[in-house]
Design an enzyme around this catalytic site. Structure first.
Site, PDB file in Angstrom:
ATOM      1  N   ASP A 279      13.632 -11.514 -15.684  1.00  0.00           N
ATOM      2  CA  ASP A 279      13.709 -11.192 -14.292  1.00  0.00           C
ATOM      3  C   ASP A 279      12.515 -10.013 -13.889  1.00  0.00           C
ATOM      4  O   ASP A 279      11.823  -9.674 -14.871  1.00  0.00           O
ATOM      5  CB  ASP A 279      15.154 -10.712 -13.931  1.00  0.00           C
ATOM      6  CG  ASP A 279      15.628  -9.766 -14.615  1.00  0.00           C
ATOM      7  OD1 ASP A 279      15.130  -8.923 -15.167  1.00  0.00           O
ATOM      8  OD2 ASP A 279      16.894  -9.723 -14.899  1.00  0.00           O
TER       9      ASP A 279
ATOM     10  N   ASN B 184      28.918  -5.298 -13.229  1.00  0.00           N
ATOM     11  CA  ASN B 184      29.654  -6.300 -12.475  1.00  0.00           C
ATOM     12  C   ASN B 184      29.576  -7.715 -13.402  1.00  0.00           C
ATOM     13  O   ASN B 184      29.879  -8.707 -12.749  1.00  0.00           O
ATOM     14  CB  ASN B 184      28.887  -6.607 -11.065  1.00  0.00           C
ATOM     15  CG  ASN B 184      27.654  -6.719 -11.172  1.00  0.00           C
ATOM     16  OD1 ASN B 184      26.822  -7.333 -12.305  1.00  0.00           O
ATOM     17  ND2 ASN B 184      26.780  -6.911 -10.090  1.00  0.00           N
TER      18      ASN B 184
ATOM     19  N   HIS C 115      26.936  -9.412 -14.407  1.00  0.00           N
ATOM     20  CA  HIS C 115      25.653 -10.248 -14.479  1.00  0.00           C
ATOM     21  C   HIS C 115      24.942 -10.352 -15.747  1.00  0.00           C
ATOM     22  O   HIS C 115      24.899  -9.436 -16.537  1.00  0.00           O
ATOM     23  CB  HIS C 115      24.689  -9.475 -13.158  1.00  0.00           C
ATOM     24  CG  HIS C 115      24.061  -8.166 -13.529  1.00  0.00           C
ATOM     25  ND1 HIS C 115      23.773  -7.614 -12.521  1.00  0.00           N
ATOM     26  CD2 HIS C 115      23.463  -7.708 -14.703  1.00  0.00           C
ATOM     27  CE1 HIS C 115      22.971  -6.430 -13.184  1.00  0.00           C
ATOM     28  NE2 HIS C 115      23.118  -6.642 -14.447  1.00  0.00           N
TER      29      HIS C 115
ATOM     30  N   GLU D 147      23.802 -12.223 -10.167  1.00  0.00           N
ATOM     31  CA  GLU D 147      25.038 -11.301  -9.466  1.00  0.00           C
ATOM     32  C   GLU D 147      26.398 -12.302  -9.349  1.00  0.00           C
ATOM     33  O   GLU D 147      26.096 -13.640  -9.322  1.00  0.00           O
ATOM     34  CB  GLU D 147      24.744 -10.714  -8.263  1.00  0.00           C
ATOM     35  CG  GLU D 147      23.423  -9.794  -8.395  1.00  0.00           C
ATOM     36  CD  GLU D 147      23.900  -8.413  -9.236  1.00  0.00           C
ATOM     37  OE1 GLU D 147      24.331  -8.468 -10.018  1.00  0.00           O
ATOM     38  OE2 GLU D 147      23.106  -7.273  -8.672  1.00  0.00           O
TER      39      GLU D 147
HETATM   40  P1  PGA Z   1      21.574  -1.714 -19.044  1.00  0.00           P
HETATM   41  O1  PGA Z   1      21.495  -2.839 -18.311  1.00  0.00           O
HETATM   42  O2  PGA Z   1      21.137  -2.178 -20.576  1.00  0.00           O
HETATM   43  O3  PGA Z   1      20.971  -0.761 -18.577  1.00  0.00           O
HETATM   44  O4  PGA Z   1      23.133  -1.225 -18.843  1.00  0.00           O
HETATM   45  C1  PGA Z   1      22.086  -4.235 -18.490  1.00  0.00           C
HETATM   46  C2  PGA Z   1      21.964  -5.265 -17.387  1.00  0.00           C
HETATM   47  O5  PGA Z   1      22.127  -4.778 -16.362  1.00  0.00           O
HETATM   48  O6  PGA Z   1      21.683  -6.270 -17.848  1.00  0.00           O
END
Ligand code: PGA
EC number: 3.5.99.6
Length: 253
Positions: A67, A136, A138, A143
């Protein structure tokens, strides 16, 4: 799903890096799917160390990141293009031009999303897709309530995602509201997926993804439907799993 529970975050990062190194060693022309975020920083540090030790070459590989924020040019300090250059690409031997991210500054982001999806298909889809996990649930920026068959498109980021990612933005600046992200269907076409989650804050999402129902409420739960998914966790992220003893019994680390 193959669930590997490592003692701590450093051991989880090491294991994930070893799996990626093994992939490019077995298939030098691998198409890798790459991710950003805090968890991946440790994974990429270990991967760079393996590269420097002669245990991983990316000279024949190509990559597609999950992304990119809409509106941020690749040279913007908070873009994922910049993150990837600093934390991985500039320190390994991947060919210039072989490492792909969506172009966040594209004048027509929807057309850019379609172009990116087509480029992944043209590359023969992804051999090994690396994934973090959002608080959450994702994967990528898919999302909650993302279609489980979605392809690359624009998504509006949830508040918890923007709050979690605001640490990467200088004081006062907020993460963009929109991102271009591979879809869940895009991710599910990968021949193998490798999700890494560490820390107690992820324990709820990890439990939902592994032991909850397959549901767009926790998008990562779709990996229950993938034929070759490996989840690398540390003890803290695994702490809410009901069947933790079983996973440790199957794959004692
Ligand atoms: P993080 O993010 O490794 O910074 O916790 C993971 C994500 O949001 O996919």
């Amino acid at each position: 799903m193959k669930i590997l529970i490592l003692e701590d975050a450093a051991a989880a990062a090491e294991r994930a890096a070893e799996i990626i190194a093994a992939q490019v060693t077995a298939k030098p022309g691998s198409v890798l799917g790459l991710a950003t975020g805090g968890t991946m920083e440790a994974v990429y540090e270990r991967l760079i160390a393996l590269h420097r030790a002669g245990s991983a070459s990316f000279a024949g590989a190509s990559s597609f990141n999950l992304d990119e924020y809409v509106g941020l040019a690749g040279d913007h300090p908070c873009s994922y293009r910049r993150y990837m250059a600093e934390k991985l690409f500039d320190q390994i031997d991947i060919a210039p031009g072989a490492a792909h991210l969506p172009m966040g500054e594209a004048a027509d982001p929807e057309a850019e999303a379609a172009r990116y999806e087509a480029a992944i298909v043209a590359a023969g889809d992804i051999d090994l897709q690396l994934l973090g996990l959002g608080l959450n649930g994702h994967i990528g920026f898919n999302e909650p309530t993302s279609s489980l068959t979605s392809i690359t498109r624009l998504k509006t980021l949830e508040r918890s995602t923007r709050e979690a990612n605001s640490r990467y933005f200088p004081d006062g600046d907020e993460p963009p509201r929109l991102a271009i992200t591979m879809g869940i269907g895009t991710i599910m076409r990968a021949r193998e997926v490798l999700l890494v989650a560490t820390g107690a804050a992820k324990a709820r999402a990890v439990a939902q993804v592994i032991e909850g129902p397959v549901s767009a409420r926790w998008p990562g739960s779709v990996l229950q439907m993938h034929r070759h998914a490996t989840l690398v966790l540390d003890r803290a992220a695994a702490s809410e799993l009901e069947l933790i003893d079983y996973y440790l019994d199957v794959h004692p680390e």
